[in-house]
Write a protein that holds these residues in place. Structure first.
Motif, PDB file in Angstrom:
ATOM      1  N   LYS A  67      80.965  70.277  93.654  1.00 49.10           N
ATOM      2  CA  LYS A  67      81.878  69.466  92.856  1.00 49.10           C
ATOM      3  C   LYS A  67      81.338  69.281  91.437  1.00 49.10           C
ATOM      4  O   LYS A  67      82.089  69.364  90.459  1.00 49.10           O
ATOM      5  N   GLN A  68      80.033  69.054  91.312  1.00 45.22           N
ATOM      6  CA  GLN A  68      79.432  68.878  89.980  1.00 45.22           C
ATOM      7  C   GLN A  68      79.517  70.180  89.177  1.00 45.22           C
ATOM      8  O   GLN A  68      79.771  70.159  87.966  1.00 45.22           O
ATOM      9  N   ARG A  69      79.292  71.301  89.831  1.00 43.98           N
ATOM     10  CA  ARG A  69      79.359  72.593  89.172  1.00 43.98           C
ATOM     11  C   ARG A  69      80.792  72.864  88.669  1.00 43.98           C
ATOM     12  O   ARG A  69      80.989  73.312  87.541  1.00 43.98           O
ATOM     13  N   ARG A  70      81.785  72.570  89.505  1.00 43.44           N
ATOM     14  CA  ARG A  70      83.187  72.752  89.129  1.00 43.44           C
ATOM     15  C   ARG A  70      83.551  71.864  87.934  1.00 43.44           C
ATOM     16  O   ARG A  70      84.215  72.310  86.995  1.00 43.44           O
ATOM     17  N   MET A  71      83.126  70.622  87.946  1.00 43.04           N
ATOM     18  CA  MET A  71      83.411  69.699  86.842  1.00 43.04           C
ATOM     19  C   MET A  71      82.719  70.155  85.557  1.00 43.04           C
ATOM     20  O   MET A  71      83.275  70.013  84.461  1.00 43.04           O
ATOM     21  N   THR A  72      81.526  70.710  85.656  1.00 43.07           N
ATOM     22  CA  THR A  72      80.816  71.227  84.486  1.00 43.07           C
ATOM     23  C   THR A  72      81.560  72.412  83.882  1.00 43.07           C
ATOM     24  O   THR A  72      81.705  72.504  82.658  1.00 43.07           O
ATOM     25  N   ILE A  73      82.036  73.292  84.721  1.00 42.03           N
ATOM     26  CA  ILE A  73      82.786  74.458  84.241  1.00 42.03           C
ATOM     27  C   ILE A  73      84.094  74.019  83.586  1.00 42.03           C
ATOM     28  O   ILE A  73      84.465  74.506  82.503  1.00 42.03           O
ATOM     29  N   ILE A  74      84.817  73.101  84.214  1.00 40.69           N
ATOM     30  CA  ILE A  74      86.070  72.602  83.647  1.00 40.69           C
ATOM     31  C   ILE A  74      85.806  71.888  82.323  1.00 40.69           C
ATOM     32  O   ILE A  74      86.522  72.102  81.338  1.00 40.69           O
ATOM     33  N   GLY A  75      84.792  71.063  82.251  1.00 46.63           N
ATOM     34  CA  GLY A  75      84.449  70.360  81.012  1.00 46.63           C
ATOM     35  C   GLY A  75      84.057  71.320  79.900  1.00 46.63           C
ATOM     36  O   GLY A  75      84.472  71.165  78.747  1.00 46.63           O
TER      37      GLY A  75
END
Length: 179
Positions: free
Chosen positions: A4-12
């Protein structure tokens, strides 16, 4: 790092790159977003010869001169500055002195705006003949409609605030008109 953190980092990160790209495009187009430049704006910006832009303003009364082979010269003013315009071609039906105009082209080295397209603007009191006829037929026509504007085109049918100003191309086709 969790999924989830990795996905949020990519989206950000993607949003940040997209915002930076949009900011760069808007900054580059800052001067081109204007629909037209007035003679005062042209003088203030010191537009270099050969750069294409739209020039807008009023055709100065007494400045219209017709030459050979559809050549026309006139001055466009905005109240503060004037700019001479040269055009070769057929002018729109609504083109006349004292009326609003938008011309597309570029300045030459002598400071004359060489237009390749001229658009004449309707005044605020313009009403198409069909609309006026329909108002008359329905009994909504007021006798003061024709008296409020200046320089009615053709039938003398005008109404205050009846239609927004439109533009007519050199071929006489109203912009945005459905064919």
């Amino acid at each position: 790092m969790t999924r989830k953190q990795r996905r949020m980092t990519i989206i950000g990160g993607s949003l940040a790159v997209l915002a930076l790209a949009a900011a760069l495009v808007l900054n580059a187009l800052r001067d081109s977003i204007v629909f037209f430049s007035t003679p005062t704006m042209v003088a203030e910006k010191h537009v270099e010869p050969g750069k294409r832009f739209r020039l807008g303003g009023l055709v100065q009364p007494g400045s219209l001169q017709r030459g050979d082979n559809l050549a026309v010269t006139f001055e466009v003013a905005d109240g503060n500055a004037k700019l001479p315009v040269a055009f070769k071609g057929i002018l729109p039906d609504l083109f006349r002195e004292g009326q609003g105009v938008v011309a597309e082209g570029a300045l030459d080295t002598n400071g004359v705006f060489k237009a390749d397209t001229v658009l004449a603007k309707h005044d605020e009191t313009y009403m198409p003949k069909d609309v006026a006829d329909a108002l008359k037929k329905q009994g909504h026509w007021k006798d003061d409609y024709g008296a409020q504007g200046s320089g009615a085109q053709g039938s003398g049918t005008q109404a205050s605030g009846a239609a927004k100003p439109a533009a007519t191309t050199a071929q006489g086709n109203p912009q945005g008109a459905v064919r």
